[in-house]
Write a protein that holds these residues in place. Structure first.
Motif, PDB file in Angstrom:
ATOM      1  N   SER A   1      69.107  65.212  21.978  1.00 46.85           N
ATOM      2  CA  SER A   1      69.411  63.820  21.663  1.00 46.85           C
ATOM      3  C   SER A   1      70.540  63.756  20.650  1.00 46.85           C
ATOM      4  O   SER A   1      70.655  64.617  19.779  1.00 46.85           O
ATOM      5  N   ARG A   2      71.334  62.732  20.780  1.00 49.72           N
ATOM      6  CA  ARG A   2      72.381  62.488  19.786  1.00 49.72           C
ATOM      7  C   ARG A   2      71.875  61.637  18.626  1.00 49.72           C
ATOM      8  O   ARG A   2      72.592  61.404  17.665  1.00 49.72           O
ATOM      9  N   MET A   3      70.625  61.191  18.710  1.00 49.57           N
ATOM     10  CA  MET A   3      70.034  60.367  17.662  1.00 49.57           C
ATOM     11  C   MET A   3      69.675  61.258  16.473  1.00 49.57           C
ATOM     12  O   MET A   3      68.711  62.010  16.514  1.00 49.57           O
ATOM     13  N   ILE A   4      70.455  61.148  15.414  1.00 50.27           N
ATOM     14  CA  ILE A   4      70.179  61.922  14.207  1.00 50.27           C
ATOM     15  C   ILE A   4      69.055  61.276  13.420  1.00 50.27           C
ATOM     16  O   ILE A   4      68.701  60.127  13.655  1.00 50.27           O
ATOM     17  N   GLY A   5      68.521  62.011  12.483  1.00 52.08           N
ATOM     18  CA  GLY A   5      67.591  61.435  11.525  1.00 52.08           C
ATOM     19  C   GLY A   5      68.398  60.780  10.407  1.00 52.08           C
ATOM     20  O   GLY A   5      69.425  61.306   9.980  1.00 52.08           O
ATOM     21  N   PHE A   6      67.947  59.638   9.944  1.00 52.92           N
ATOM     22  CA  PHE A   6      68.677  58.893   8.922  1.00 52.92           C
ATOM     23  C   PHE A   6      68.053  58.983   7.537  1.00 52.92           C
ATOM     24  O   PHE A   6      68.429  58.240   6.635  1.00 52.92           O
ATOM     25  N   ALA A   7      67.101  59.900   7.341  1.00 54.32           N
ATOM     26  CA  ALA A   7      66.417  60.005   6.050  1.00 54.32           C
ATOM     27  C   ALA A   7      67.380  60.301   4.901  1.00 54.32           C
ATOM     28  O   ALA A   7      67.141  59.867   3.773  1.00 54.32           O
ATOM     29  N   ASP A   8      68.464  61.007   5.178  1.00 59.67           N
ATOM     30  CA  ASP A   8      69.446  61.321   4.136  1.00 59.67           C
ATOM     31  C   ASP A   8      70.539  60.264   4.026  1.00 59.67           C
ATOM     32  O   ASP A   8      71.413  60.364   3.165  1.00 59.67           O
ATOM     33  N   VAL A   9      70.494  59.263   4.905  1.00 57.40           N
ATOM     34  CA  VAL A   9      71.518  58.220   4.940  1.00 57.40           C
ATOM     35  C   VAL A   9      70.970  56.882   4.453  1.00 57.40           C
ATOM     36  O   VAL A   9      71.645  56.153   3.717  1.00 57.40           O
ATOM     37  N   LEU A  10      69.755  56.562   4.879  1.00 51.15           N
ATOM     38  CA  LEU A  10      69.135  55.270   4.586  1.00 51.15           C
ATOM     39  C   LEU A  10      67.821  55.469   3.841  1.00 51.15           C
ATOM     40  O   LEU A  10      67.096  56.429   4.102  1.00 51.15           O
ATOM     41  N   THR A  11      67.510  54.540   2.961  1.00 54.13           N
ATOM     42  CA  THR A  11      66.210  54.561   2.299  1.00 54.13           C
ATOM     43  C   THR A  11      65.155  54.062   3.287  1.00 54.13           C
ATOM     44  O   THR A  11      65.478  53.440   4.310  1.00 54.13           O
ATOM     45  N   ASP A  12      63.894  54.291   2.968  1.00 51.48           N
ATOM     46  CA  ASP A  12      62.821  53.771   3.810  1.00 51.48           C
ATOM     47  C   ASP A  12      62.890  52.250   3.899  1.00 51.48           C
ATOM     48  O   ASP A  12      62.689  51.676   4.971  1.00 51.48           O
ATOM     49  N   ALA A  13      63.195  51.590   2.791  1.00 52.47           N
ATOM     50  CA  ALA A  13      63.301  50.124   2.796  1.00 52.47           C
ATOM     51  C   ALA A  13      64.431  49.669   3.715  1.00 52.47           C
ATOM     52  O   ALA A  13      64.297  48.653   4.415  1.00 52.47           O
ATOM     53  N   GLU A  14      65.533  50.406   3.746  1.00 51.22           N
ATOM     54  CA  GLU A  14      66.640  50.045   4.636  1.00 51.22           C
ATOM     55  C   GLU A  14      66.268  50.264   6.094  1.00 51.22           C
ATOM     56  O   GLU A  14      66.602  49.441   6.959  1.00 51.22           O
ATOM     57  N   ILE A  15      65.581  51.361   6.374  1.00 52.78           N
ATOM     58  CA  ILE A  15      65.123  51.627   7.745  1.00 52.78           C
ATOM     59  C   ILE A  15      64.183  50.511   8.192  1.00 52.78           C
ATOM     60  O   ILE A  15      64.318  49.978   9.302  1.00 52.78           O
ATOM     61  N   ILE A  16      63.257  50.131   7.343  1.00 54.27           N
ATOM     62  CA  ILE A  16      62.316  49.061   7.675  1.00 54.27           C
ATOM     63  C   ILE A  16      63.051  47.748   7.894  1.00 54.27           C
ATOM     64  O   ILE A  16      62.728  46.998   8.820  1.00 54.27           O
TER      65      ILE A  16
END
Length: 152
Positions: A110-125
């Motif tokens: 998949s080209r879908m990366i994980g965003f844990a190092d890019v976005l905070t949990d609050a931003e993901i939510i």
């Protein structure tokens, strides 16, 4: 203010307070899709981090159900025509944090990366809340039911 007046103010305040999110959405979900401020933030973040693949209108890439020449599935839509709403909130958050390959495993590409190092949990939510806020009521209701089942 004496102690009796304070108690009365506290009781009135509690009576007027909005219900917690789980009670509001009826499904125990954690996405604040009815919070205009959170949804607005999520829309901006979606435009900055997600729209390049998933489309400015949440439409996804063409032929998103068919692997390309390199074996990757194109980015799916996040509108009601896609399958985002088939997953409970907790799984959507996990997918966004860690990426699809980490979730599926077994060499899944998949080209879908994980965003844990890019976005905070609050931003993901907030991004996921924005996405959910765009769905028709019937899809939101089904997603809320899915969340209720996932919480059991």
């Amino acid at each position: 203010m004496n102690v009796h007046q304070f108690g009365l103010v506290l009781i009135i305040g509690l009576a007027l307070a909005p219900p917690p999110l789980a009670a509001e959405d009826g499904g125990g979900g954690i996405l604040p899709y009815r919070d205009a401020g959170v949804v607005a933030q999520g829309q901006e973040l979606y435009a900055d981090h997600c729209a390049v693949c998933h489309g400015a209108e949440l439409e996804g890439e063409e032929n998103w159900r068919s692997r390309d020449a390199d074996g990757y599935l194109p980015a799916p839509p996040h509108d009601a025509s896609g399958h985002t709403w088939h997953h409970p909130d907790s799984q959507l958050i996990d997918i966004t944090r860690r990426g699809i390959e980490a979730i599926v495993g077994n060499g899944y590409k998949s080209r879908m990366i994980g965003f844990a190092d890019v976005l905070t949990d609050a931003e993901i939510i907030s991004i996921l809340a924005y996405i959910k806020s765009t769905w028709p009521t019937s899809v939101i209701d089904r997603h809320n039911q899915l969340n209720a089942t996932a919480d059991d």
